[in-house]
Write a protein that holds these residues in place. Structure first.
Motif, short mmCIF file in Angstrom:
data_model
loop_
_atom_site.label_atom_id
_atom_site.label_comp_id
_atom_site.label_asym_id
_atom_site.label_seq_id
_atom_site.Cartn_x
_atom_site.Cartn_y
_atom_site.Cartn_z
N GLY A 14 0.80 -1.22 0.00
CA GLY A 14 0.00 0.00 0.00
C GLY A 14 0.83 1.27 0.00
N ASP A 15 2.15 1.14 0.08
CA ASP A 15 3.05 2.29 0.11
C ASP A 15 3.09 2.93 -1.27
OD1 ASP A 15 5.42 3.97 0.17
OD2 ASP A 15 6.12 2.80 1.89
N PRO A 16 2.96 4.25 -1.35
CA PRO A 16 2.99 4.90 -2.67
C PRO A 16 4.37 4.88 -3.32
CG PRO A 16 2.83 6.55 -0.93
CD PRO A 16 2.68 5.20 -0.27
N ARG A 17 5.42 4.62 -2.53
CA ARG A 17 6.77 4.56 -3.11
C ARG A 17 6.95 3.27 -3.89
NH1 ARG A 17 10.39 4.39 1.86
NH2 ARG A 17 8.63 3.12 2.50
N PRO A 18 7.69 3.33 -5.00
CA PRO A 18 7.99 2.09 -5.72
C PRO A 18 8.78 1.13 -4.81
CG PRO A 18 8.64 4.02 -7.00
CD PRO A 18 8.24 4.51 -5.65
N ILE A 19 8.71 -0.15 -5.12
CA ILE A 19 9.38 -1.15 -4.29
C ILE A 19 10.87 -0.89 -4.21
CG2 ILE A 19 9.93 -3.61 -4.12
CD1 ILE A 19 7.12 -4.17 -5.27
N GLY A 39 31.45 -2.91 6.15
CA GLY A 39 32.07 -4.19 5.82
C GLY A 39 31.14 -5.37 5.83
N GLN A 40 29.92 -5.20 6.32
CA GLN A 40 28.98 -6.32 6.33
C GLN A 40 28.48 -6.57 4.91
OE1 GLN A 40 26.24 -5.04 9.55
NE2 GLN A 40 26.59 -7.09 10.36
N GLN A 41 28.39 -7.83 4.57
CA GLN A 41 27.91 -8.21 3.25
C GLN A 41 26.40 -8.25 3.23
OE1 GLN A 41 29.15 -12.07 1.83
NE2 GLN A 41 28.79 -11.50 -0.30
N LEU A 42 25.82 -7.76 2.15
CA LEU A 42 24.38 -7.81 1.97
C LEU A 42 23.99 -9.05 1.19
CD1 LEU A 42 24.93 -4.78 2.64
CD2 LEU A 42 22.86 -4.30 1.39
N PRO A 43 22.73 -9.45 1.28
CA PRO A 43 22.28 -10.60 0.50
C PRO A 43 22.47 -10.34 -1.00
CG PRO A 43 20.61 -9.96 2.10
CD PRO A 43 21.66 -8.90 2.11
N SER A 44 22.62 -11.41 -1.75
CA SER A 44 22.72 -11.27 -3.20
C SER A 44 21.41 -10.72 -3.74
CB SER A 44 23.01 -12.63 -3.84
OG SER A 44 21.88 -13.48 -3.68
N VAL A 45 21.46 -10.23 -4.96
CA VAL A 45 20.25 -9.73 -5.61
C VAL A 45 19.18 -10.82 -5.63
CG1 VAL A 45 19.29 -9.00 -7.84
CG2 VAL A 45 21.42 -7.99 -7.01
N ARG A 46 19.59 -12.00 -6.04
CA ARG A 46 18.63 -13.11 -6.12
C ARG A 46 18.12 -13.50 -4.73
NH1 ARG A 46 20.00 -17.54 -10.35
NH2 ARG A 46 20.05 -15.57 -11.42
N GLY A 47 19.03 -13.51 -3.75
CA GLY A 47 18.65 -13.89 -2.39
C GLY A 47 17.63 -12.93 -1.78
N LEU A 52 12.04 -11.31 -0.35
CA LEU A 52 10.94 -10.35 -0.43
C LEU A 52 9.86 -10.76 -1.44
CD1 LEU A 52 13.05 -7.05 -0.39
CD2 LEU A 52 11.85 -8.13 1.53
N MET A 53 10.12 -11.84 -2.17
CA MET A 53 9.21 -12.33 -3.19
C MET A 53 8.91 -11.25 -4.23
SD MET A 53 6.75 -14.94 -1.08
CE MET A 53 5.98 -13.70 -0.07
N ILE A 54 10.00 -10.68 -4.77
CA ILE A 54 9.88 -9.65 -5.80
C ILE A 54 10.82 -9.99 -6.95
CG2 ILE A 54 9.16 -7.83 -4.19
CD1 ILE A 54 12.05 -6.76 -4.30
N ASN A 55 10.74 -9.23 -8.01
CA ASN A 55 11.58 -9.42 -9.18
C ASN A 55 13.03 -9.05 -8.87
OD1 ASN A 55 12.90 -8.89 -11.75
ND2 ASN A 55 10.85 -8.97 -12.66
N PRO A 56 14.00 -9.88 -9.25
CA PRO A 56 15.41 -9.55 -9.02
C PRO A 56 15.85 -8.23 -9.65
CG PRO A 56 15.20 -11.85 -9.64
CD PRO A 56 13.84 -11.22 -9.81
N ASN A 57 15.22 -7.85 -10.77
CA ASN A 57 15.58 -6.58 -11.40
C ASN A 57 15.29 -5.39 -10.48
OD1 ASN A 57 16.46 -7.81 -13.76
ND2 ASN A 57 14.43 -7.72 -14.70
N THR A 58 14.26 -5.51 -9.67
CA THR A 58 13.91 -4.45 -8.72
C THR A 58 15.00 -4.31 -7.66
OG1 THR A 58 11.56 -4.90 -9.09
CG2 THR A 58 12.13 -3.65 -7.11
N VAL A 59 15.49 -5.43 -7.16
CA VAL A 59 16.57 -5.41 -6.16
C VAL A 59 17.84 -4.87 -6.80
CG1 VAL A 59 17.99 -6.81 -4.61
CG2 VAL A 59 15.56 -7.33 -4.88
N ALA A 60 18.13 -5.30 -8.02
CA ALA A 60 19.34 -4.83 -8.71
C ALA A 60 19.29 -3.31 -8.90
CB ALA A 60 19.47 -5.53 -10.06
N LYS A 61 18.12 -2.79 -9.22
CA LYS A 61 17.96 -1.34 -9.38
C LYS A 61 18.24 -0.62 -8.06
CE LYS A 61 14.55 2.15 -10.68
NZ LYS A 61 13.17 2.40 -11.12
#
Length: 136
Positions: A14-19, A39-47, A52-61
């Motif tokens: 319901g948030d008006p901001r894009p994912i 220095g902490q590593q973040l999850p991979s794009v795919r991970g 979040l059950m979203i498209n990997p392209n959204t995470v990559a962006k």
């Protein structure tokens, strides 16, 4: 100990901001609050996309924007890591973004009919824990 730090961000449909913007804001907040350390590593794009059950392209962006702004650094073949603190934006850009954020806040709360002191108090309450974590 896991190599990758899980990201505890939630996506609100319901948030008006894009994912992608919600992800960017969530990571910025976690870094600013000290929940994610340099220095902490973040999850991979795919991970993260699977989490979040979203498209990997959204995470990559989102990750691309954070890396371009200096919040994250890419290490070839290793992934994305929280970058060392530095002034990520020029003073002018920081001022512009602050002005935009204040205008959004004012536009959102003006119809709620609270006195300005109440609004300012709530903003201070939200910022205080973040400032305390950052300086600790």
């Amino acid at each position: 100990m896991p190599r990758t730090t899980p990201l505890m961000i939630q996506i609100a449909t319901g948030d008006p901001r894009p994912i992608a913007k919600q992800i960017v804001d969530g990571v910025r907040r976690a870094i600013a609050a000290g929940e994610l350390e340099v220095g902490q590593q973040l999850p991979s794009v795919r991970g993260l996309a699977m989490q979040l059950m979203i498209n990997p392209n959204t995470v990559a962006k989102a990750y691309g924007e954070l890396a371009a702004e200096g919040w994250l650094e890419a290490r070839q073949g290793l992934g994305l890591y929280v970058a060392a603190p530095r002034q990520r934006l020029s003073k002018g850009e920081r001022e512009r973004r602050l002005d935009e954020a204040v205008q959004r806040l004012v536009n959102d709360v003006i119809g709620l009919d609270f006195p300005p002191a109440t609004v300012l108090s709530r903003v201070e309450q939200e910022l205080a824990p973040l400032a305390a974590k950052k300086s600790a």
